[in-house]
Design a protein around this motif. Structure first.
Motif, PDB file in Angstrom:
ATOM      1  N   ASP A 232       0.851  -1.183   0.000  1.00  0.00           N
ATOM      2  CA  ASP A 232       0.000   0.000   0.000  1.00  0.00           C
ATOM      3  C   ASP A 232       0.891   1.239   0.000  1.00  0.00           C
ATOM      4  N   LYS A 233       0.994   1.907  -1.128  1.00  0.00           N
ATOM      5  CA  LYS A 233       1.920   3.033  -1.256  1.00  0.00           C
ATOM      6  C   LYS A 233       1.507   4.239  -0.429  1.00  0.00           C
ATOM      7  N   ASP A 234       0.283   4.245   0.067  1.00  0.00           N
ATOM      8  CA  ASP A 234      -0.149   5.330   0.954  1.00  0.00           C
ATOM      9  C   ASP A 234       0.377   5.148   2.375  1.00  0.00           C
ATOM     10  N   LYS A 235       0.722   3.893   2.726  1.00  0.00           N
ATOM     11  CA  LYS A 235       1.149   3.600   4.099  1.00  0.00           C
ATOM     12  C   LYS A 235       2.582   3.079   4.194  1.00  0.00           C
ATOM     13  N   ILE A 236       3.048   2.483   3.114  1.00  0.00           N
ATOM     14  CA  ILE A 236       4.351   1.808   3.126  1.00  0.00           C
ATOM     15  C   ILE A 236       5.212   2.347   1.993  1.00  0.00           C
ATOM     16  N   ARG A 237       6.503   2.562   2.277  1.00  0.00           N
ATOM     17  CA  ARG A 237       7.451   2.991   1.257  1.00  0.00           C
ATOM     18  C   ARG A 237       8.489   1.897   1.026  1.00  0.00           C
ATOM     19  N   LEU A 238       8.716   1.560  -0.233  1.00  0.00           N
ATOM     20  CA  LEU A 238       9.807   0.646  -0.565  1.00  0.00           C
ATOM     21  C   LEU A 238      11.095   1.448  -0.604  1.00  0.00           C
ATOM     22  N   ASP A 239      11.972   1.197   0.346  1.00  0.00           N
ATOM     23  CA  ASP A 239      13.238   1.926   0.409  1.00  0.00           C
ATOM     24  C   ASP A 239      14.198   1.450  -0.678  1.00  0.00           C
ATOM     25  N   LYS A 240      14.323   0.118  -0.819  1.00  0.00           N
ATOM     26  CA  LYS A 240      15.187  -0.435  -1.859  1.00  0.00           C
ATOM     27  C   LYS A 240      14.979  -1.940  -1.956  1.00  0.00           C
ATOM     28  N   LYS A 241      15.358  -2.473  -3.096  1.00  0.00           N
ATOM     29  CA  LYS A 241      15.407  -3.921  -3.296  1.00  0.00           C
ATOM     30  C   LYS A 241      16.876  -4.320  -3.321  1.00  0.00           C
ATOM     31  N   ILE A 242      17.259  -5.161  -2.405  1.00  0.00           N
ATOM     32  CA  ILE A 242      18.642  -5.609  -2.314  1.00  0.00           C
ATOM     33  C   ILE A 242      18.782  -6.901  -3.108  1.00  0.00           C
ATOM     34  N   ASP A 243      19.622  -6.872  -4.119  1.00  0.00           N
ATOM     35  CA  ASP A 243      19.860  -8.058  -4.946  1.00  0.00           C
ATOM     36  C   ASP A 243      20.835  -8.976  -4.223  1.00  0.00           C
ATOM     37  N   GLY A 244      20.313 -10.042  -3.697  1.00  0.00           N
ATOM     38  CA  GLY A 244      21.134 -10.963  -2.924  1.00  0.00           C
ATOM     39  C   GLY A 244      21.241 -12.318  -3.578  1.00  0.00           C
ATOM     40  N   CYS A 245      22.033 -13.178  -2.960  1.00  0.00           N
ATOM     41  CA  CYS A 245      22.170 -14.546  -3.452  1.00  0.00           C
ATOM     42  C   CYS A 245      22.311 -15.497  -2.274  1.00  0.00           C
ATOM     43  N   GLN A 246      21.978 -16.727  -2.548  1.00  0.00           N
ATOM     44  CA  GLN A 246      22.073 -17.787  -1.548  1.00  0.00           C
ATOM     45  C   GLN A 246      23.220 -18.713  -1.911  1.00  0.00           C
ATOM     46  N   MET A 247      23.966 -19.137  -0.899  1.00  0.00           N
ATOM     47  CA  MET A 247      25.059 -20.079  -1.094  1.00  0.00           C
ATOM     48  C   MET A 247      24.887 -21.242  -0.126  1.00  0.00           C
ATOM     49  N   VAL A 248      25.202 -22.437  -0.598  1.00  0.00           N
ATOM     50  CA  VAL A 248      25.075 -23.656   0.208  1.00  0.00           C
ATOM     51  C   VAL A 248      26.419 -24.377   0.210  1.00  0.00           C
ATOM     52  N   LEU A 249      26.802 -24.920   1.356  1.00  0.00           N
ATOM     53  CA  LEU A 249      28.079 -25.628   1.444  1.00  0.00           C
ATOM     54  C   LEU A 249      28.055 -26.878   0.572  1.00  0.00           C
ATOM     55  N   GLU A 250      29.067 -27.000  -0.271  1.00  0.00           N
ATOM     56  CA  GLU A 250      29.213 -28.189  -1.119  1.00  0.00           C
ATOM     57  C   GLU A 250      30.213 -29.144  -0.486  1.00  0.00           C
ATOM     58  N   ASN A 251      31.444 -28.694  -0.308  1.00  0.00           N
ATOM     59  CA  ASN A 251      32.478 -29.478   0.365  1.00  0.00           C
ATOM     60  C   ASN A 251      33.323 -28.522   1.195  1.00  0.00           C
ATOM     61  N   LEU A 252      33.381 -28.751   2.490  1.00  0.00           N
ATOM     62  CA  LEU A 252      34.115 -27.849   3.371  1.00  0.00           C
ATOM     63  C   LEU A 252      35.620 -27.955   3.132  1.00  0.00           C
ATOM     64  N   THR A 253      36.243 -26.808   2.932  1.00  0.00           N
ATOM     65  CA  THR A 253      37.698 -26.734   2.855  1.00  0.00           C
ATOM     66  C   THR A 253      38.230 -26.517   4.265  1.00  0.00           C
ATOM     67  N   ASP A 254      38.954 -27.493   4.769  1.00  0.00           N
ATOM     68  CA  ASP A 254      39.411 -27.439   6.156  1.00  0.00           C
ATOM     69  C   ASP A 254      40.796 -26.795   6.235  1.00  0.00           C
ATOM     70  N   PHE A 255      41.009 -25.995   7.270  1.00  0.00           N
ATOM     71  CA  PHE A 255      42.313 -25.387   7.514  1.00  0.00           C
ATOM     72  C   PHE A 255      42.444 -25.114   9.001  1.00  0.00           C
ATOM     73  N   ASP A 256      43.659 -24.836   9.449  1.00  0.00           N
ATOM     74  CA  ASP A 256      43.911 -24.626  10.866  1.00  0.00           C
ATOM     75  C   ASP A 256      43.313 -23.300  11.335  1.00  0.00           C
ATOM     76  N   ILE A 257      42.675 -23.340  12.486  1.00  0.00           N
ATOM     77  CA  ILE A 257      42.188 -22.121  13.133  1.00  0.00           C
ATOM     78  C   ILE A 257      43.226 -21.718  14.180  1.00  0.00           C
ATOM     79  N   THR A 258      43.849 -20.571  13.969  1.00  0.00           N
ATOM     80  CA  THR A 258      44.947 -20.137  14.827  1.00  0.00           C
ATOM     81  C   THR A 258      44.500 -19.210  15.952  1.00  0.00           C
ATOM     82  N   GLU A 259      43.313 -18.592  15.808  1.00  0.00           N
ATOM     83  CA  GLU A 259      42.803 -17.696  16.830  1.00  0.00           C
ATOM     84  C   GLU A 259      41.957 -18.448  17.857  1.00  0.00           C
ATOM     85  N   GLU A 260      41.847 -17.884  19.046  1.00  0.00           N
ATOM     86  CA  GLU A 260      40.968 -18.457  20.055  1.00  0.00           C
ATOM     87  C   GLU A 260      39.535 -18.011  19.756  1.00  0.00           C
TER      88      GLU A 260
END
Length: 225
Positions: A72-100
């Protein structure tokens, strides 16, 4: 799981996050104190739903792969449409975690909120913390990087809030936290997914971790007039 990935907010509210659901006749929203996100299956129903939800919060999103919500354009304003994407894990690349990597608790809610709003203002609420697990890296006695979990169903959990303080970038913190959270999701027996803006430089990082693009996922950002 494929159908759920096409409408992740909807199915999160049908399943794991049902306790946060506000239902508006074929339009579902999160409680705005948790997350100002909604989803729909019928575009003709979004007009009234947006009007009602706008009584609870001034700014909010509808999330859809390819459907265009009506409003309803009298009550609601569309600020913007954010063009996004979805990503799904295929195969995890493992590496050392050096931080705590520290599991974050209720005591860290203000620090998480302040860091996320410093880097990515607009969507995060203090009670977004209730949507999943959060982990952080501390330097100089302060939280400088965080990554958490957001949308969840019986099949997948979304990696979200991948944020590093501007003074501590280029140290691999986001990469290490993203891998840590991804492993947490796998340990829970679910599929890791994530969403980001098209063109985001972080996409290269996610691809190195083993995530692959699956589909567009658009974010319609509305304001109450």
């Amino acid at each position: 799981m494929e159908n759920k990935l096409k409408n992740p907010v909807w199915y999160s509210l049908c399943e794991t996050h049902h306790k946060f659901l506000l239902n508006y006749d074929e339009v579902k929203f999160y409680d705005p104190s948790i997350c100002p996100f909604g989803a729909f299956t019928n575009t003709s129903k979004t007009v009234e739903a947006l009007n009602e939800y706008s009584k609870l919060t001034d700014k909010f999103f509808l999330v859809s792969e390819n459907k265009i919500p009506t409003y309803d354009k009298d009550k609601i304003r569309l600020d913007k449409k954010i063009d996004g994407c979805q990503m799904v894990l295929e195969n995890l690349t493992d590496f050392d975690i050096t931080e705590e990597v520290i599991p974050l608790t209720e005591n860290h809610i203000d620090q998480i909120y302040n860091l996320v709003w410093l880097v990515m203002p607009g969507y995060y609420r203090k009670r977004t913390f209730d949507m999943g697990k959060y982990f952080g890296i501390f330097k100089d006695n302060k939280l400088v990087a965080v990554t958490g979990q957001r949308m969840q169903t019986d099949d997948f959990i979304e990696v979200s809030a991948v944020v590093t303080h501007p003074e501590y970038t280029r140290k691999g913190f986001a990469k290490q936290l993203s891998q840590h959270v991804t492993k947490e999701i796998l340990n829970d027996g679910k599929h890791p997914i994530l969403h980001t803006n098209k063109g985001n430089h972080a996409i290269q990082l996610y691809e190195k971790l083993g995530y692959r693009y699956t589909r567009d996922m658009n974010w319609w950002y509305f304001h109450k007039k």
